[in-house]
Enzyme design. Structure first.
Site, PDB file in Angstrom:
ATOM      1  NE  ARG A 204      -3.419  -2.283   2.873  1.00  0.00           N
ATOM      2  CZ  ARG A 204      -3.048  -3.573   3.619  1.00  0.00           C
ATOM      3  NH1 ARG A 204      -1.968  -3.616   4.093  1.00  0.00           N
ATOM      4  NH2 ARG A 204      -3.908  -4.262   3.729  1.00  0.00           N
TER       5      ARG A 204
ATOM      6  CE  LYS B 195      -6.136  -1.275   5.207  1.00  0.00           C
ATOM      7  NZ  LYS B 195      -7.466  -1.676   4.818  1.00  0.00           N
TER       8      LYS B 195
ATOM      9  CG  HIS C 148      -4.994   0.522  -3.379  1.00  0.00           C
ATOM     10  ND1 HIS C 148      -3.878   0.435  -2.191  1.00  0.00           N
ATOM     11  CD2 HIS C 148      -5.765  -0.289  -3.295  1.00  0.00           C
ATOM     12  CE1 HIS C 148      -4.708  -0.550  -1.623  1.00  0.00           C
ATOM     13  NE2 HIS C 148      -5.736  -0.986  -2.112  1.00  0.00           N
TER      14      HIS C 148
ATOM     15  NE  ARG D 272      -2.583  -3.733  -1.110  1.00  0.00           N
ATOM     16  CZ  ARG D 272      -2.110  -4.544  -0.210  1.00  0.00           C
ATOM     17  NH1 ARG D 272      -1.275  -4.933  -0.201  1.00  0.00           N
ATOM     18  NH2 ARG D 272      -3.090  -5.271   0.537  1.00  0.00           N
TER      19      ARG D 272
ATOM     20  CG  HIS E 151      -5.350  -9.422   1.922  1.00  0.00           C
ATOM     21  ND1 HIS E 151      -5.830  -9.824   0.545  1.00  0.00           N
ATOM     22  CD2 HIS E 151      -5.339  -7.868   1.755  1.00  0.00           C
ATOM     23  CE1 HIS E 151      -6.019  -8.714  -0.417  1.00  0.00           C
ATOM     24  NE2 HIS E 151      -5.548  -7.855   0.449  1.00  0.00           N
TER      25      HIS E 151
ATOM     26  CE1 TYR F  13      -6.251  -7.780  -6.673  1.00  0.00           C
ATOM     27  CE2 TYR F  13      -6.176  -8.960  -4.204  1.00  0.00           C
ATOM     28  CZ  TYR F  13      -6.035  -8.008  -4.982  1.00  0.00           C
ATOM     29  OH  TYR F  13      -5.912  -6.616  -4.357  1.00  0.00           O
TER      30      TYR F  13
END
Length: 309
Positions: free
Chosen positions: A165, A187, A255, A258, A281, A290
């Site tokens: 990110r 995150k 983004h 990514r 994730h 994806y």
């Protein structure tokens, strides 16, 4: 709605504070998520106080019914709150009541019968391999100052070559760089290790060799014109310029690089679990989107290439 200061009694207020401390120190949620969750539950308490005619108490929480939650959700929807935001509201409420149950304060079944609002499916917009490469290589041609050109290329290389990110790329320090591995803080403060491929390593080394500012090992690598920490807005503006120069779609953003990293890895036989780890994730279901992107591309290629497509 009732004013926040009068929505709950002291006991419930203490539970709310303890829950938020738990989210921050134990679950280590991102600051923005903490803020949103706190706001959502605060609005629920204010609604409940008005709905029940007095401050929310432990007895109020024990008496909570599914109808009360549905009434609150209906009110929020009437205020033009979208399905994605409503899903977050429900997630915040479930988090708070799960905390109360873990602390043996109260247990409620009311939330278990509330369905999460259906979310619109939006697939990530990936660039082609050629578009991704052009985005990075053309960056250097749009900037006269060599160190800034090298800086922007390095940041975009991290987005595409390591799946970072933009916030993760700009937070990297010298201490996060190892010979063949990047230490990435994602995150919620979660740390993951990402392979540092040669092309990305070279782009970072070139930037560091040209950067006029001496950056300490524990400081962010990427610097603005005056030596401060680089703003993501500058990279976003650079990609906006590239969109015009290369004729890329509006979905071409940092983004999107990514997304392209994940899509292209999957298209070349990458393992879904490995891609999940590389992207950071928490859930495999997030990464599985994806597979839909890759399937769409295969079908598009089939239709354009097959004689009876």
């Amino acid at each position: 709605m009732v004013d926040s200061a009068f929505a709950t009694d002291d006991f419930v207020r203490r539970q709310l504070a303890a829950w938020q401390r738990d989210l921050g120190s134990v679950r280590r949620l991102a600051d923005k998520t903490l803020e949103a969750y706190g706001r959502d539950v605060d609005q629920f308490m204010r609604f409940l106080a008005g709905h029940m005619g007095g401050p929310v108490t432990l007895a109020s929480l024990k008496a909570l019914r599914a109808a009360d939650i549905r009434a609150f959700m209906a009110q929020r929807r009437s205020e033009s709150l979208g399905s994605r935001s409503l899903a977050r509201v429900l997630s915040a409420l479930k988090s708070f009541f799960a905390f109360l149950e873990r602390e043996s304060v109260v247990r409620t079944e009311a939330l278990n019968v509330i369905r999460t609002p259906k979310l619109p499916k939006s697939l990530p917009k990936a660039l082609t391999v050629l578009e991704a490469r052009q985005t990075i290589t053309t960056t250097g041609e749009m900037e006269e100052r060599p160190w800034i050109a090298a800086r922007d290329m390095a940041v975009l290389s991290l987005c595409y070559g390591a799946g970072l990110r933009i916030s993760e790329a700009l937070a990297l320090t010298g201490a996060d760089l190892e010979a063949q591995v990047l230490r990435v803080t994602g995150k919620g403060g979660k740390v993951r290790l990402v392979p540092l491929i040669e092309a990305v390593r070279k782009s970072i080394d070139l930037y560091l060799s040209l950067c006029p500012y001496k950056v300490k090992a524990d400081e962010p690598l990427f610097r603005g014109l005056r030596g401060g920490v680089l703003s993501p807005r500058l990279i976003q503006l650079r990609v906006q310029q590239l969109r015009g120069a290369l004729g890329l779609p509006a979905s071409a953003t940092p983004h999107a690089l990514r997304h392209s990293f994940a899509t292209h890895l999957l298209g070349r036989g990458g393992d879904l679990r490995a891609i999940q780890e590389l992207l950071g994730h928490a859930s495999l279901s997030t990464t599985q989107i994806y597979t839909a992107v890759d399937t769409d591309r295969l079908l598009e290629s089939y239709r354009s290439a097959h004689p009876r497509g």
